[in-house]
Scaffold this active site. Structure first.
Site, PDB file in Angstrom:
ATOM      1  N   SER A  73     -10.061 -12.020   5.261  1.00 47.88           N
ATOM      2  CA  SER A  73     -10.513 -13.022   4.293  1.00 47.88           C
ATOM      3  C   SER A  73     -11.973 -13.400   4.571  1.00 47.88           C
ATOM      4  O   SER A  73     -12.843 -12.544   4.576  1.00 47.88           O
ATOM      5  CB  SER A  73      -9.577 -14.236   4.347  1.00 47.88           C
ATOM      6  OG  SER A  73      -9.719 -15.042   3.209  1.00 47.88           O
ATOM      7  N   ASP A 113      -4.187  -9.771  -5.122  1.00 49.09           N
ATOM      8  CA  ASP A 113      -4.594 -10.867  -4.248  1.00 49.09           C
ATOM      9  C   ASP A 113      -5.093 -12.052  -5.080  1.00 49.09           C
ATOM     10  O   ASP A 113      -6.051 -11.918  -5.838  1.00 49.09           O
ATOM     11  CB  ASP A 113      -5.699 -10.387  -3.295  1.00 49.09           C
ATOM     12  CG  ASP A 113      -5.983 -11.347  -2.159  1.00 49.09           C
ATOM     13  OD1 ASP A 113      -5.983 -12.570  -2.381  1.00 49.09           O
ATOM     14  OD2 ASP A 113      -6.219 -10.863  -1.035  1.00 49.09           O
ATOM     15  N   HIS A 128      -2.235 -12.494  -0.660  1.00 47.27           N
ATOM     16  CA  HIS A 128      -3.338 -12.762   0.255  1.00 47.27           C
ATOM     17  C   HIS A 128      -2.778 -12.968   1.653  1.00 47.27           C
ATOM     18  O   HIS A 128      -1.957 -13.863   1.889  1.00 47.27           O
ATOM     19  CB  HIS A 128      -4.122 -14.001  -0.182  1.00 47.27           C
ATOM     20  CG  HIS A 128      -5.389 -14.205   0.593  1.00 47.27           C
ATOM     21  ND1 HIS A 128      -6.498 -13.404   0.422  1.00 47.27           N
ATOM     22  CD2 HIS A 128      -5.721 -15.100   1.562  1.00 47.27           C
ATOM     23  CE1 HIS A 128      -7.470 -13.798   1.244  1.00 47.27           C
ATOM     24  NE2 HIS A 128      -7.017 -14.827   1.947  1.00 47.27           N
TER      25      HIS A 128
END
Length: 407
Positions: free
Chosen positions: A203, A331, A360
């Site tokens: 991320s 995502d 995610h």
């Protein structure tokens, strides 16, 4: 770290950087021939470096991506399930607090006992968690176990305030601030000069890592890197963050940011200078927190300027280190349309794998599903081990090759 030089050439960077330099020449053949498909049709695999890296991953990628039933059917269900129900393996860690050049602090969490059980030349994997994440997170712990089982030395880089890392100045971190990661990599390299260095980031950690690779370019001392669920284009990510169910994630992350800030709020007392401390302290969104503190700390005029100039999508074209990017097409936090496919295709050092599902930080699929390691872990290690197997730490041979090219 010691520098190498020849009488007939300007000073050269470290041996690690030189290996990066030579690997580019090896992988930049414009006449690459078409290869038979080595991956399942459920996956998207592209990139200028695919012909170099894909054969090493064929065992994992030849199988269909099968999301776990009742979890993987919906991106939000998968994201939330992984966050709350994925197991958190016990890993005994040893903390090292590193003081940075600006008097800030970050925490490095090493796997305890590695110094006595692993040789000094064991490859080292530096892990960069996502926004507000740290060594306590389940996906980080599973990666630690996976790498450690292959006899890799591992260390988690906890950004300022994350993972209970100390905060000693009125500054946290950002998507494009590269001072801390630069110092961490240099510190690890100096401590283990005989080891090859690798990094993996999730991320926001992936965004920071790719920005670092682009900034360092030919001088990067990492042997390879992996970026997972990277938002890449932060402007696009911010747009989607305020839509529908995504507001749940926005509020959850802003709550975590407020919690970190509240522990260190006295550092910001009477700070002035454009900071909006009340906005940050009561932020209902990540954007509010970035408006109140982040963009001011790092010299951006607006939040939109911060997001635009901090997007790692712009760094891909400058990457000269083997880089594997893994994304999920559904995502909710790292939108698929923000992935810089064209630049990844044009870069002979990059490869992109896109799974049809995964949410995610989810990827509830594969042998570890539903509560074990994410589908990505074995793929990450296969890629890194492949690069490690191709590396040479033979100083005499390296210097000989360098001399021929430089002079």
């Amino acid at each position: 770290m010691a520098r190498l030089a020849f009488a007939s050439s300007p000073p050269l960077t470290s041996a690690r950087a030189l290996r990066r330099h030579f690997s580019i020449f090896a992988g930049a053949d414009p006449k690459r021939s078409e290869m038979p498909r080595l991956y399942h049709s459920s996956l998207e695999v592209i990139g200028g470096g695919s012909d170099r890296f894909l054969p090493a991953l064929k065992d994992s990628l030849s199988k269909p991506y099968d999301a776990f039933p009742l979890v993987g059917f919906n991106r939000h269900v998968e994201t939330i399930y992984a966050a709350f129900y994925r197991s958190v393996p016990f890993v005994k860690l040893r903390r090292e607090c590193l003081r940075t050049k600006d008097n800030g602090s970050v925490a490095l969490d090493w796997v305890a006992g590695d110094d006595s059980h692993l040789p000094p030349e064991s490859p080292i994997l530096i892990l960069l968690p996502g926004l507000t994440g740290g060594s306590q997170d389940s996906y980080v712990r599973h990666m630690l176990l996976r790498a450690r089982s292959k006899r890799w030395r591992c260390v988690v880089f906890n950004s300022r305030g994350c993972g209970d890392s100390p905060v000693t100045t009125p500054q946290f971190y950002s998507a494009s601030f590269l001072g801390d990661i630069s110092e961490v990599i240099a510190h690890v390299g100096e401590r283990f000069p005989r080891a090859n260095l690798y990094a993996a980031g999730w991320s926001l950690g992936g965004n920071i890592l790719v920005n670092y690779l682009g900034q360092e370019s030919h001088n990067c001392t990492l042997s390879a890197a992996v970026s997972l669920c990277n938002p890449f284009d932060l402007v696009i990510a911010d747009e989607d963050f305020h839509k529908g169910f995504n507001n749940v994630y926005d509020k959850a992350l802003s709550r975590s940011l407020r919690r970190i800030f509240s522990k260190h709020s006295l550092l910001f007392e009477d700070i002035g200078g454009g900071f909006n401390i009340p906005m940050a302290a009561n932020a209902d969104s990540v954007r509010d927190f970035d408006e109140g503190i982040t963009r001011v700390s790092f010299g951006f005029k607006t939040v939109d300027e911060y997001y635009s100039k901090s997007s790692s999508s712009k760094a891909i074209k400058h990457v000269r280190t083997p880089l594997l990017c893994i994304q999920a097409a559904n995502d909710p936090i790292a939108p698929d349309r923000g992935t810089p496919r064209d630049d990844i295709k044009a870069n002979p050092n990059c490869m992109l794998i896109v799974t049809p599902r995964g949410g995610h930080l989810g990827w509830v699929a594969g042998e570890g599903a539903p509560n074990g390691a994410p589908w990505t872990d074995p793929v990450v290690m296969e890629f890194l081990q492949h690069v490690e197997s191709c590396e040479t730490i033979n100083g005499e041979r390296l210097l000989e090759d360098a001399h021929q090219i430089q002079v």
